[in-house]
Design a protein around this motif. Sequence first.
Motif, PDB file in Angstrom:
ATOM      1  N   THR A  25       0.920  -1.192  -0.011  1.00  0.00           N
ATOM      2  CA  THR A  25       0.057  -0.055  -0.163  1.00  0.00           C
ATOM      3  C   THR A  25       0.943   1.222   0.054  1.00  0.00           C
ATOM      4  N   LEU A  26       0.270   2.364  -0.034  1.00  0.00           N
ATOM      5  CA  LEU A  26       0.922   3.877  -0.231  1.00  0.00           C
ATOM      6  C   LEU A  26       0.573   4.632   0.965  1.00  0.00           C
ATOM      7  N   THR A  27       1.520   5.292   1.562  1.00  0.00           N
ATOM      8  CA  THR A  27       0.780   6.418   2.640  1.00  0.00           C
ATOM      9  C   THR A  27       0.184   7.477   2.020  1.00  0.00           C
ATOM     10  N   ASP A  28      -0.826   7.908   2.885  1.00  0.00           N
ATOM     11  CA  ASP A  28      -1.468   9.172   2.164  1.00  0.00           C
ATOM     12  C   ASP A  28      -0.996  10.406   2.574  1.00  0.00           C
ATOM     13  N   ARG A  29      -1.496  11.700   2.361  1.00  0.00           N
ATOM     14  CA  ARG A  29      -0.854  12.796   2.564  1.00  0.00           C
ATOM     15  C   ARG A  29      -0.697  13.303   4.038  1.00  0.00           C
ATOM     16  N   GLU A  30      -1.137  12.493   4.873  1.00  0.00           N
ATOM     17  CA  GLU A  30      -0.642  12.652   6.390  1.00  0.00           C
ATOM     18  C   GLU A  30       0.387  11.581   6.635  1.00  0.00           C
ATOM     19  N   GLY A  31       0.824  10.923   5.735  1.00  0.00           N
ATOM     20  CA  GLY A  31       1.742   9.753   5.782  1.00  0.00           C
ATOM     21  C   GLY A  31       1.170   8.578   6.543  1.00  0.00           C
ATOM     22  N   ARG A  32      -0.073   8.504   6.382  1.00  0.00           N
ATOM     23  CA  ARG A  32      -0.914   7.398   6.953  1.00  0.00           C
ATOM     24  C   ARG A  32      -1.184   6.218   6.070  1.00  0.00           C
ATOM     25  N   PHE A  33      -1.154   5.086   6.832  1.00  0.00           N
ATOM     26  CA  PHE A  33      -1.368   3.846   5.993  1.00  0.00           C
ATOM     27  C   PHE A  33      -2.042   2.843   6.755  1.00  0.00           C
ATOM     28  N   THR A  34      -2.862   2.198   5.920  1.00  0.00           N
ATOM     29  CA  THR A  34      -3.781   0.896   6.910  1.00  0.00           C
ATOM     30  C   THR A  34      -3.438  -0.104   5.721  1.00  0.00           C
ATOM     31  N   ILE A  35      -3.215  -1.227   6.056  1.00  0.00           N
ATOM     32  CA  ILE A  35      -2.838  -2.470   5.407  1.00  0.00           C
ATOM     33  C   ILE A  35      -3.400  -3.687   6.173  1.00  0.00           C
ATOM     34  N   SER A  36      -3.806  -4.565   5.256  1.00  0.00           N
ATOM     35  CA  SER A  36      -4.501  -5.709   6.187  1.00  0.00           C
ATOM     36  C   SER A  36      -3.373  -6.827   5.942  1.00  0.00           C
ATOM     37  N   VAL A  37      -3.299  -7.594   7.147  1.00  0.00           N
ATOM     38  CA  VAL A  37      -2.126  -8.638   7.021  1.00  0.00           C
ATOM     39  C   VAL A  37      -2.610  -9.728   7.568  1.00  0.00           C
ATOM     40  N   ASP A  38      -1.905 -10.939   7.189  1.00  0.00           N
ATOM     41  CA  ASP A  38      -2.468 -12.236   7.566  1.00  0.00           C
ATOM     42  C   ASP A  38      -1.782 -12.532   9.090  1.00  0.00           C
ATOM     43  N   LYS A  39      -0.786 -12.168   9.113  1.00  0.00           N
ATOM     44  CA  LYS A  39      -0.105 -12.698  10.457  1.00  0.00           C
ATOM     45  C   LYS A  39      -0.023 -11.661  11.418  1.00  0.00           C
ATOM     46  N   PRO A  40      -0.112 -11.931  12.974  1.00  0.00           N
ATOM     47  CA  PRO A  40      -0.231 -11.066  13.907  1.00  0.00           C
ATOM     48  C   PRO A  40       0.881 -10.477  14.102  1.00  0.00           C
ATOM     49  N   THR A  41       2.050 -11.092  13.594  1.00  0.00           N
ATOM     50  CA  THR A  41       3.415 -10.321  13.847  1.00  0.00           C
ATOM     51  C   THR A  41       4.269 -10.486  12.670  1.00  0.00           C
ATOM     52  N   GLY A  42       5.139  -9.482  12.371  1.00  0.00           N
ATOM     53  CA  GLY A  42       5.733  -9.793  11.018  1.00  0.00           C
ATOM     54  C   GLY A  42       6.701  -8.582  10.839  1.00  0.00           C
ATOM     55  N   VAL A  43       7.207  -8.069   9.634  1.00  0.00           N
ATOM     56  CA  VAL A  43       8.187  -7.091   9.507  1.00  0.00           C
ATOM     57  C   VAL A  43       7.430  -6.383   8.197  1.00  0.00           C
ATOM     58  N   LEU A  44       7.403  -4.861   8.421  1.00  0.00           N
ATOM     59  CA  LEU A  44       6.923  -4.001   7.521  1.00  0.00           C
ATOM     60  C   LEU A  44       8.303  -3.385   6.724  1.00  0.00           C
ATOM     61  N   THR A  45       8.070  -3.637   5.474  1.00  0.00           N
ATOM     62  CA  THR A  45       9.086  -2.643   4.726  1.00  0.00           C
ATOM     63  C   THR A  45       8.466  -1.564   4.221  1.00  0.00           C
ATOM     64  N   ILE A  46       9.319  -0.260   4.362  1.00  0.00           N
ATOM     65  CA  ILE A  46       9.076   1.119   4.001  1.00  0.00           C
ATOM     66  C   ILE A  46       9.946   1.477   3.081  1.00  0.00           C
ATOM     67  N   LYS A  47       9.244   1.873   1.763  1.00  0.00           N
ATOM     68  CA  LYS A  47      10.349   2.627   1.146  1.00  0.00           C
ATOM     69  C   LYS A  47       9.893   3.846   0.503  1.00  0.00           C
ATOM     70  N   HIS A  48      10.648   4.621   0.437  1.00  0.00           N
ATOM     71  CA  HIS A  48      10.169   6.032  -0.146  1.00  0.00           C
ATOM     72  C   HIS A  48      11.517   6.623  -1.139  1.00  0.00           C
ATOM     73  N   ILE A  49      11.349   7.289  -2.109  1.00  0.00           N
ATOM     74  CA  ILE A  49      12.410   7.970  -2.968  1.00  0.00           C
ATOM     75  C   ILE A  49      12.881   8.979  -1.909  1.00  0.00           C
ATOM     76  N   GLY A  50      14.315   8.881  -1.519  1.00  0.00           N
ATOM     77  CA  GLY A  50      14.795  10.070  -1.139  1.00  0.00           C
ATOM     78  C   GLY A  50      15.158   9.599   0.501  1.00  0.00           C
ATOM     79  N   TYR A  51      14.746   8.478   0.839  1.00  0.00           N
ATOM     80  CA  TYR A  51      14.947   7.947   2.139  1.00  0.00           C
ATOM     81  C   TYR A  51      15.427   6.505   2.026  1.00  0.00           C
ATOM     82  N   ASN A  52      16.097   6.281   3.253  1.00  0.00           N
ATOM     83  CA  ASN A  52      16.615   4.792   3.290  1.00  0.00           C
ATOM     84  C   ASN A  52      15.416   3.865   3.509  1.00  0.00           C
ATOM     85  N   GLU A  53      15.517   2.734   2.946  1.00  0.00           N
ATOM     86  CA  GLU A  53      14.630   1.717   3.162  1.00  0.00           C
ATOM     87  C   GLU A  53      14.598   1.371   4.794  1.00  0.00           C
ATOM     88  N   GLN A  54      13.383   1.176   5.050  1.00  0.00           N
ATOM     89  CA  GLN A  54      13.168   0.920   6.632  1.00  0.00           C
ATOM     90  C   GLN A  54      12.431  -0.257   6.777  1.00  0.00           C
TER      91      GLN A  54
END
Lengths: 455, 1067
Positions: B134-163
């Motif tokens: 998914t993508l973040t909105d203007r306020e930087g927010r996002f909502t995403i549905s996931v299958d597992k209760p724990t896990g790792v999110l990867t966030i990427k954006h041009i101009g920033y290091n991948e997190q």
Amino acid sequence: MNNIFYIIGICSLVLLQGCKDFLTVDLPKDQLNRANVFTDKSTAHTALNGMYGLTQQFGGGRMFTGGLTIYPGMYADELYYFTASNRDEFLESNLTQQNDGTLAAFWIEGYQYIYAANSCIEGALDSNLDEGVKNTIIGEAYFMRSLVYYYLTELFGDVPLVLSTDYRKSGTMARAAKQDVVKKILTDLQDASHLLEAEYRDGVKNSPNRYAVQALAARVALQNGEDQLAFDHADAIIRSDIYELESELSKVFLRESKETIFQLTRINQLFNTWESTFFVPANSSSSPAYVLQQDLVHSFAPTDKRRSAWIEGRLYSGEQLYHPTKYKARTTVLTEDYVLFRLAEQYLIRAEAALRLDRPDLAIVDLNKIRSRSGLEKLALDTLVADLWKLLLTERRQELFAELGYRWFDLKRLGKADEVLGALKPKWKSTAVHWMIPWSQIRKNPLLTQNEGYE
Amino acid sequence: MLLHVHANVLAQRISLNEKKASLQKVMDKISKQTGYDFLVLDYKLISDIKDITIQIQKTPLKEALDELLISRNLQYNIEDNSIVIREARRVAAVRNILTEDVQQQQYELQGEVRSLADGQAIEGASVTVDKKHTLTDREGRFTISVDKPTGVLTIKHIGYNEQRVAYENTATLIEISLIPSDNILDEAVVIGYGITTKRFNTGSVASIGSKDIAAQPVSNPLAALQGRLPGVIVEQNNGLPGAKFSVQIRGRNSIEQGNNPLFLIDGIPFDVDNGSNFSNTFNVNSPFNMINPDEIERIDVLKDAEATSIYGSRGANGVVLITTKAALRGRLQFHVFHNSGISNVSQMPKVLSPEKFRELRREAFKNDKVTPTLGNARDLIGLDTNIVNDWGSIIMGKTAHSRNSSLSLEGGSDMTSFRLSGALYSEGNVYPGDDGVSRASFTSILSHGRPRDRLSISTGLAYSYGKTSQAVAELAENLNKVPYGFRLIDEGGRLVWDDATKNYGNPLSYLYQTFESQNHRFFPTLRAKYRFMSNLSLSLNTGLTYDTYDESSKSPKMAKNPNEGLKGSASFTNTYNLSWNIEPQVDYTWSVASGIDAAFLVGGTLTRRTMNNNQMSAINYENDALLGTIKGAGSVTPSDRYSDYRYQGGFARVHLNLKKQFLIGASARRDGSSRFAVDNRYAFFGALSGAWIFTEVPLLKESKYLSFGKLRASYGTTGNDQIGDYMYLDNYKIANDGYNGISLQPMRLYNPTYGWEQFRKLDVGLELSFWDSRLSLNADYYKNTSDNQLVQYSLPDQTGFASILKNFPGKVRNQGFELAVTGHPLRTERIRWTSGINISWHRNKLLAFPDLESSTYNSSYAVGQPLDIMMGFRFEGVDPQTGNYQVTDTNGDGTFNYLDYVPIGHFRPRFYGGLNNTLSIGSFSMDIFFQFVQQNGRHPIYSSLSPLGSGLNVLDIVDDRWRKEGDVASYAKATRSFNATRTSYQWASNSDAVITDASYLRLKNINLMYSVPSSICSKLGVKRLTLSLRGQNLLTLTKYMGLDPEVQSLRSVPPLRIWNFGANLTF
């Protein structure tokens, strides 16, 4: 979305409409728009003063700051510059581009004075000033414009006849024939003599009155063969009884001189006249900057008071050098103004005009006025006309030496330039009667032609 | 570039075999294998972790770290050679959602992504979990549905290091801070009324950062730009302290009107004409001297229509945006900085020795067949030849000292931060005496509110005090004086006025005739931004500048040549400049559709600037001791000046970003300026631009070599109103010296017709970067044309004036090509080498000029030639018979005048640029910067109007001169008279002989830095300590035979060689 347009609307309203007058700026406090200059008498008079002041604005050696004396003086047979320099071309009457700048200064600044005069004339005509005030402005401006045109034509021959401030008209003018310019000068002066009063505007002779106008008209008329006109104008001045010859020669050039018809005053506090700065050596040990030709110095009769009153000599590195001392004050205390018209010249004009009009008797009377003041014996009433001509030229040479280039203009008027200067100067050519039109001006205005002998 | 490093680092393979080890121990092992240190922001985070069991063989570091850290609620990043470990600010929120498909439990994850740098919400960041995206909105927010209760999110954006961030199902909201990447493509670029990145910029902008500014020991920020930016020429007028610099962007756009770019400091116009007499007379006291370069964060130079059109009427000559340092949030930091340096003239003019000088003089007399006498040859007869005067070392042989110290304190909370700084600067002069310049400056900034808050506000106050003192004349003008025979100072230290100095002047007398200027500058600013909605904000940028120049000059009688018989004189000048600027601005962003974003900007400007100047010229002081007061004068002449300039404009801009591949921009501005007559006040300016990031095309996206490619183009109009105030009015002014009282005189012709200068600018640019930005290239071609420039159209003087301001009928084109290449030839863990070169070519051409032949310009311009062309004679060398210079009689009419002129060349640089190399090895780093210019200069001999032997000294290069009939020589015969030879010198000085090569390569700057290791620092109790040795203008390679190819004159101080040592401490 609505409030976006609301905000944008307010902003643009405030910025573009609300400040409609925002771009109207305050003028600098020391400036006035021309229309505002000619709204009242005293402001308009300051513009006239500015017109005269302009002639003193550009330093020494310009048209009315000694330039008319030193350059035509060297060009004729009166003066030389003590140190070798490009001024020597004037001494040799052989002008080249080396002196373009000097010549251009006469031209450029001359037309600046003319612009100032034209601007006064237009400003007055467009104004709602009283008739009397308008007359003064226009009369004085006519005088100033004519004065400059007279010298421009005498130096350069044909010159563009600019009569308005509109650069679109004046910028594309070619040279007008000298006689047309002279005609315009004489008409304007005729008008000006009616526009101006016999009284001086501020009570001092630093602005022209009716007689100053006539004095100029007499000078121009004589130079251009209008003998009767010259006679009449000079006659009117002499008869006015406002002026009289100073009996003491040392007082002729003082501010209060009764002989003076019109004189320019200084515009700053540094010195009296440029003439004294040029001629009177800085201190007792320095050489004169401009030196009188020996021939002139020795032409005076031993009894001639002018020789002792107006010439001084000093020994400098083994050489006896002479310099004019008509203007003596090199100090900061104002005692001398710069005389442009004085009664003695008017006597000499009336004399010459009379001679031309076949009245040698009148000429002798006028010449004797000048001669007796100088301590010379009076001429006999039966002096031959041929001798009178010689005496007249000598009298003018000795009375008016080192003053406003009279000698050069006399030699031209009397057709003696070839004879007198040709004998003195190896590089003399008949075409040298006109100065070179500044090349820098021809470059700026391709419609200007060069004078013969300089192409 | 660090992105690349990460890829490298994370791909490194490591092996570990640990049982129940502490995390600290494991980290140490990884450090040893990879060379990367671990940095832990809070040691408590890891001190409790002692139960690590890991067994891996040649596993990529990334996997190892993921396994080690992510599962322990830690996140990591590579920053500056270190692996930084932070607590994952997870408080992850997961709500159980019963979906339609009860078989599969879904969790909804919510988070907010912000930039670590400024706390601003990041829009459009991609968030990935397993295969969901998914993508973040203007306020930087996002909502995403996931299958597992724990896990790792990867966030990427041009101009920033991948997190990468771990989440678990108990928390409510994940806050993620992205760290800005060091990829140069994503560096911020300041543009008109906004900020963008190099990646998405559609205009042509060149920038320099505080690091490069700090590398140079210069007091004028403009000096730091020399040679560094393509398309920008910065020239120094002389080498005196406080010297003015001129900046020209992409050549001379305006033929005669101001060619100064628009300078903006934090968006507020900065006027380069400070009204100071001193500044205008001697080209010193530059207004930029009032700006402390250490307070500058960055300088961005806007060049093309896209970048400058938004500044409308003021943008034609380019725009220089100076951004000052902002208050840094966070822990209180205290910086101390001190450096001191020495500077001197690196090369003295080699003039004729006294013997050679006399030989030349005697030769001149011999040639002229004149016998030297005391009157005409005092230098041969009346001067003491036993005294040798080496004017170079007398006048500018001193070593000048400079000192610069500053203190700054900054920090604050998340909401409110401040910065206070103060600096002292002083610089001496190479002239004898104690003259020089000094500056004290103070800045305070207070900011409240983060960018994401509804209201943010920031105020600043900068104050500086500057003092300049200098001789009233350029002493360097005496360099060509007779080289012997002068006693200047007697045993008692008094000026000598003997026969020699009375006749030739005593140059040292100017040391007693000084000019002093005391300047104050106040610069308060207020910036506020209010967000109505997340995508709509109103901001206001206002500033006021008040600067005063209090100048005086004193010429005591004792310093005046007694021959002139003058008494003491003085002058007192006060100049007050007040300007204010108000700029409201509305920003609105709009996601038109998926992948299509638009940013709108609407704003307005109101500016007013007034200048007041009062001057008192006082002369005839009887007593030198009274020179400081007007009351002591014999007479006083007052004068004053006033000017008022007002300006208003409205502007709008839209930027469209289509799928991050196509960028489209359009801007428009309507401007009004008080410098034009009522009917011609307003003008409209606009620009269109587009860019295509072709590496977004799928085919190229996967390219291993080409990591980024962008083609951009812009076209638009800009204007110029640097024509002086009130030029349309036929005003009368009060004459300085009245004729029987106050006098009014005409100032200029009535001229209501002229309109705006408009320039059409076309720019095409290509930006490429290869191998993950290891090599990047920037090329620009530009073509600017104009056919309505304002010129002081030369008029025949019979009009009463020499010229009139008029829209020029000719057509002028400026075109050029700029290239900048940056590469990293070497990059290992310890050694880094960065190399960059920039080159600019520039051509200027007069394309058309109706009726040139019959116009007043017929001898100054030629169609098809540059506007800077010089017209003159063609030189034909020295006539072996006469020893005179000869020129060609082009039209064969037997005379030599302007009709014979041909185009002979010009003195503008043809190409120029700089070469920069930075090498860092461990704690050492070294910058070496070369500047090069290819240009013509004035020949020091041919260009002189004074003939050889006329009494002025010349450079010792005239042995090859004509001496006798038959000599074939380079230089004409010596003369001191006014004769044909002298005329021929004038011809030569106006011929192509004066054009000579003045190209140069200059070692402009060296900067050696040593960062003291942190182990020593901590012992010293400081956080950081850097020592630096910097040098400026160290070496110049040139064929130019004059003193210096940049300044060229033999009568000015050349740019000085500077060495400077400094220390920089942070607590």
